[in-house]
Design an enzyme around this catalytic site. Structure first.
Site, PDB file in Angstrom:
ATOM      1  N   TYR A  32       0.823  -1.208   0.000  1.00 48.87           N
ATOM      2  CA  TYR A  32       0.000   0.000   0.000  1.00 48.87           C
ATOM      3  C   TYR A  32       0.854   1.253   0.000  1.00 48.87           C
ATOM      4  CZ  TYR A  32       0.824   0.924   5.014  1.00 48.87           C
ATOM      5  OH  TYR A  32       1.398   1.216   6.226  1.00 48.87           O
ATOM      6  N   LYS A 146       6.443  -2.221   2.028  1.00 48.35           N
ATOM      7  CA  LYS A 146       5.267  -1.597   2.663  1.00 48.35           C
ATOM      8  C   LYS A 146       4.036  -2.491   2.499  1.00 48.35           C
ATOM      9  CE  LYS A 146       3.194   3.022   3.051  1.00 48.35           C
ATOM     10  NZ  LYS A 146       3.211   3.109   4.502  1.00 48.35           N
ATOM     11  N   GLU A 178      11.774   2.569  14.621  1.00 52.91           N
ATOM     12  CA  GLU A 178      10.863   3.567  14.036  1.00 52.91           C
ATOM     13  C   GLU A 178       9.568   3.565  14.827  1.00 52.91           C
ATOM     14  OE1 GLU A 178       9.690   2.547   9.984  1.00 52.91           O
ATOM     15  OE2 GLU A 178       9.821   0.420  10.453  1.00 52.91           O
ATOM     16  N   LEU A 202      11.003   1.085   7.384  1.00 57.40           N
ATOM     17  CA  LEU A 202      10.499   1.576   6.110  1.00 57.40           C
ATOM     18  C   LEU A 202      11.241   2.855   5.731  1.00 57.40           C
ATOM     19  CD1 LEU A 202       8.172   1.026   4.009  1.00 57.40           C
ATOM     20  CD2 LEU A 202       7.041   2.955   5.082  1.00 57.40           C
TER      21      LEU A 202
HETATM   22  N1  PMP Z   1       7.586   3.778   9.032  1.00 54.78           N
HETATM   23  C1  PMP Z   1       6.459   3.055   9.069  1.00 54.78           C
HETATM   24  C2  PMP Z   1       6.468   1.747   9.778  1.00 54.78           C
HETATM   25  C3  PMP Z   1       5.290   3.533   8.443  1.00 54.78           C
HETATM   26  O1  PMP Z   1       4.172   2.800   8.474  1.00 54.78           O
HETATM   27  C4  PMP Z   1       5.317   4.793   7.810  1.00 54.78           C
HETATM   28  C5  PMP Z   1       4.092   5.363   7.167  1.00 54.78           C
HETATM   29  N2  PMP Z   1       3.479   4.514   6.301  1.00 54.78           N
HETATM   30  C6  PMP Z   1       6.521   5.519   7.799  1.00 54.78           C
HETATM   31  C7  PMP Z   1       7.630   4.975   8.418  1.00 54.78           C
HETATM   32  C8  PMP Z   1       6.617   6.868   7.133  1.00 54.78           C
HETATM   33  O2  PMP Z   1       6.586   6.748   5.752  1.00 54.78           O
HETATM   34  P1  PMP Z   1       6.085   7.952   4.823  1.00 54.78           P
HETATM   35  O3  PMP Z   1       6.899   9.123   5.185  1.00 54.78           O
HETATM   36  O4  PMP Z   1       6.358   7.476   3.456  1.00 54.78           O
HETATM   37  O5  PMP Z   1       4.639   8.156   5.130  1.00 54.78           O
END
Ligand code: PMP
Length: 282
Positions: A32, A146, A178, A202
């Site tokens: 996603y 993701k 994170e 991520l």
């Molecule tokens: N880490 C995780 C585990 C996440 O779920 C997300 C958001 N989907 C992020 C980091 C931040 O990613 P982004 O800046 O692309 O929203």
């Protein structure tokens, strides 16, 4: 009622139906993206597409997606739902097949998307800052993909709320990996620390944007994991994601970060990030 997108069609949310044999339903076999919408337009769309393609490639999804078509239905959803500010959630599942662990051959991808209205720029959490707890990271070792397999982050966030906090930072061997759905950062002096990206976290689209903003503002960034104690005693702390932008963390476990208010540098980064995000509108 919202109009959502499902496999090439725009339908009312109550009419969007997917098979119980869909691999997303049976195996969380889906990826996603969540793309921010500001002023009725998409923020950083190209980078979300890049990451989506990578996630699909890592899971050997075939066929590939038509990026132009994705952009088209994102824009159409914005229009149909009068979305000025919020997000578009896009999900791509491997599709429908008889239940079997092995990847099936020649399935058709299930592609769905919907809008969510949210106040992102003028946001209460960002104004006050949030509190986080740390919790052991019990996820699998491919957090760089993701996927929709989000049960552990969901448990972590629920545990944070149960303890009266707003979110959870997940740790391995006492190192902060994170947040439940965001990247974690701390500031000491005028140096920013964020964990290096690898298979265990991520690579955030917002994280990448912040890195260039931070560079422009003259901050030194160190890509290194930090411990819970280093975070608790930091001068400032914050999270980044497509929905939170840059949001200050003002309490970690029982430790107040400085005076318990969003830090000066964090606020500066948030402001600069929003300005930069507005330049990427599509
Ligand atoms: N880490 C995780 C585990 C996440 O779920 C997300 C958001 N989907 C992020 C980091 C931040 O990613 P982004 O800046 O692309 O929203």
């Amino acid at each position: 009622m919202r109009t959502v997108y499902l496999n090439g069609e725009y339908v009312l949310e109550k009419d969007a139906k997917v098979s119980i044999f869909d691999r997303a339903f049976l195996f969380a076999d889906a990826v996603y993206e969540v793309t921010t919408v500001l002023k009725g337009k998409l923020v950083d769309f190209d980078n979300h597409m890049k990451r989506l393609k990578r996630s699909m490639k890592e899971l050997q999804f075939e066929p590939t997606l038509n990026e132009k078509n994705i952009l088209k239905f994102h824009r159409e959803l914005i229009k149909l739902n009068n979305l000025e500010e919020g997000v578009i959630y896009l999900q791509v599942s491997r599709g429908v097949a008889e239940r079997d662990f092995a990847f099936p051959k020649e399935t058709e991808l299930t592609v769905s998307a919907f809008t969510q209205k949210k106040d992102l720029v003028e946001n209460k959490s960002a104004q006050k800052g949030i509190s986080v707890i740390t919790i052991e990271d019990l996820r699998w070792k491919r957090c760089d993909i993701k996927t929709i397999q989000l049960l552990y982050p969901s448990m972590a966030k629920s545990e944070a709320l149960r303890q009266g906090a707003d979110d959870a930072w997940m740790t391995q061997n006492n190192y902060v990996m994170e947040g439940s759905s965001n990247n974690a950062w701390i500031i000491r002096g005028k140096t920013i620390y964020t964990r290096q990206t690898d298979n265990l976290i991520l690579s955030g689209v917002t994280r990448a944007a912040i890195l260039s903003v931070a560079e422009e503002l003259g901050y030194k960034v160190i890509f290194k994991q930090f411990t819970t104690q280093e975070a608790e005693s930091a001068d400032e702390a914050f999270v980044t994601s497509a929905t939170t932008f840059v949001t200050a963390v003002v309490k970690i476990n029982n430790h107040r970060i400085k005076d318990g208010k969003p830090g000066v540098f964090t606020q500066e980064l948030r402001k600069a990030y929003i300005k930069q995000a507005l330049k990427t509108l599509k």
